[in-house]
Design an enzyme around this catalytic site. Structure first.
Site, mmCIF file in Angstrom:
data_model
loop_
_atom_site.group_PDB
_atom_site.id
_atom_site.type_symbol
_atom_site.label_atom_id
_atom_site.label_comp_id
_atom_site.label_asym_id
_atom_site.label_seq_id
_atom_site.Cartn_x
_atom_site.Cartn_y
_atom_site.Cartn_z
ATOM 1 N N THR A 53 0.833 -1.216 0.000
ATOM 2 C CA THR A 53 0.000 0.000 0.000
ATOM 3 C C THR A 53 0.866 1.264 0.000
ATOM 4 O OG1 THR A 53 -1.636 -1.234 1.280
ATOM 5 C CG2 THR A 53 -1.862 1.155 1.266
ATOM 6 N N LYS B 73 3.144 5.178 18.132
ATOM 7 C CA LYS B 73 3.214 6.562 17.634
ATOM 8 C C LYS B 73 3.377 7.557 18.791
ATOM 9 C CE LYS B 73 0.363 5.260 13.666
ATOM 10 N NZ LYS B 73 -1.021 5.077 13.232
HETATM 11 N N1 HSE Z 1 -3.082 1.062 11.010
HETATM 12 C C1 HSE Z 1 -2.713 2.433 11.041
HETATM 13 C C2 HSE Z 1 -3.952 3.264 11.280
HETATM 14 C C3 HSE Z 1 -2.061 2.801 9.752
HETATM 15 O O1 HSE Z 1 -5.067 2.740 11.148
HETATM 16 O O2 HSE Z 1 -3.838 4.424 11.627
HETATM 17 C C4 HSE Z 1 -1.308 4.079 9.804
HETATM 18 O O3 HSE Z 1 -0.279 4.052 10.727
#
Ligand code: HSE
Length: 436
Positions: free
Chosen positions: A13, A205
């Protein structure tokens, strides 16, 4: 000047989006970067040629180590994800003197300290804008745009999949599993979607944002992490009745005893802008002492939004190829020798308000008993509702909002409430943040 040669690890992706953006916007990117940037070598186990632009000019194989060993490559772009072999590939690329761009939040949160040290010693850059909040340039905002500030706190919706699920459940009453399957099909969700719904992706994050904001080493293992899988539709409804929305927030704050680092469902007043961030969109609120509150909003996942951040990093690295390594923007915002040993606070020390929901026997004295326990613990009730029992039921939902209190005091009070005969075990507790 010779073009900068990029080696791409992963053509999924984000890898596919990155190739497409680099090819599609090549002329404008060269004008910005000062040099042409071309992908010459890529590695992918599985990929679909369909929709990939300029693939005929790329040598594609399935050996990622061949890319990091390729002497022609200037910048390795790691878009495989996960801890391993991403760690080994990135460390090998650094050892070979290559700059690295990665969107891999798990890798940076878990192994970033080791990776940045290796990069520092080798004089190369590891850029990771796409690792947090997809297309939103939040790393650059915190690391550079807000560099003048003493950051006080950050609160963010930093997992698009989780926000998409909560929004669809609230607006359309859709089933949790059904929405998750759609997020997977759209390429938003992690390979293991429990990373999204149990808050692990958001914790990766948040760990990165906390280090950038407060100049502390990355400490993913110290992040308190609670997912959205236990949120029930009735909690969404009751929260709305109190004037709140439930969002899955990552919160990091400079507190008296250290740094708070926590991911959990949170009630926030519905009038806040961030409470109205819906679907797969992300938003991050950053409060600095000089600038005040600032809000960053945009697509947090998806092919092209994430590629936007990856390509911006490739351009940044291209611009810095000729700068003195000692004078580049530091990986974690603060100079490597200036990181602080401020501790991450245990969750017991965190102070928040709470939403509590319990199922109570519908008989005299129950509310008084619950209020008595909270009162004894010094917990003040801000609002309370007792619902009417359903037809033929002898139990009622009792929901309340409390004023701010230490988590430890609340835990003790909840244990005592759950021990009451009149209360069914399993009190639901959701933290409340006013974000003002
Ligand atoms: N799985 C993550 C989300 C993708 O849904 O935010 C982006 O980091």
């Amino acid at each position: 000047m010779k073009p900068v040669k990029v080696g791409l690890l992963g053509l999924g992706t984000v890898g596919g989006g990155t190739l497409n953006v680099l090819v599609r916007n090549a002329a404008e990117i060269a004008r910005r970067a000062g040099r042409e940037i071309v992908v010459t070598h890529a590695a992918a186990r599985e990929y679909r040629c369909e929709g990939l632009e300029g693939l005929d000019r790329v040598s594609v194989g399935d050996d990622a180590f061949a890319v990091v060993e390729n002497p022609e490559i200037d910048i390795v772009v790691e878009l495989i994800g996960g801890y391993s072999p991403a760690r080994e590939l990135v460390l090998k690329a650094i050892e070979n003197g290559k700059h690295v761009v990665t969107a891999n939040k798990a890798l940076i949160a878990m192994h970033g300290n080791e990776i940045f040290e290796a990069a520092q010693q080798k004089g190369v850059t590891v850029a990771f804008e796409a690792a947090v909040a997809g297309g939103i340039p939040i790393i650059k905002a915190v690391r550079e745009g807000l560099a003048a500030n003493h950051i006080e706190w950050i609160a963010g919706i930093i997992n698009g999949t989780g926000n998409f699920i909560l929004t669809e459940m609230r607006d359309k009453g859709r089933d949790f599993a059904d929405v998750l399957a759609e997020a997977q099909a759209l390429g938003y969700a992690e390979v293991d979607p429990t990373f999204d719904v149990e808050g692990i992706d958001a914790a990766h994050k948040l760990t990165i944002l906390a280090s950038l904001a407060f100049g502390i080493p990355l400490q993913f293992d110290r992040c308190y992490t609670e997912g959205i899988s236990r949120i029930e539709p009735q909690d969404v409804t009751y929260a709305e009745e109190f004037g709140y929305r439930i969002k899955h927030l990552g919160i990091t704050r400079r507190a008296e005893k250290g740094i708070e680092l926590r991911v959990h469902p949170t009630l926030i007043p519905e009038r806040r802008l961030i409470a109205n961030v819906d679907g797969v969109m992300n938003a991050v609120l950053v409060k600095g002492d000089a600038v005040g509150p600032t809000l960053y909003y945009g697509a947090g996942a998806g092919s092209l939004p994430t590629a936007s951040a990856v390509v911006a990093d490739i351009i940044d690295v291209t611009r810095t190829l000729t700068t003195d390594p000692e004078n580049r923007v530091p990986h974690l915002a603060f100079q490597p020798g200036e990181l602080s040993d401020l501790p991450v606070c245990p969750m017991d020390d965190v102070v928040t308000a709470y939403y509590l929901r319990m199922t109570a026997a519908d008989r005299p004295g129950v509310v008084a008993a619950v209020a008595g326990i909270l009162g004894e613990a010094g917990i003040s009730i801000e609002a309370m509702k007792q619902k009417q029992p359903a037809e033929g039921e002898s139990e009622v939902p009792l929901v309340m909002l409390t004023h701010r209190v230490r988590e430890q005091q609340m835990n003790q009070a909840i244990s005592k409430i759950e021990a009451l005969d009149a209360i069914r075990p399993g009190v639901t507790r959701i933290r409340v943040e006013r974000l003002n």
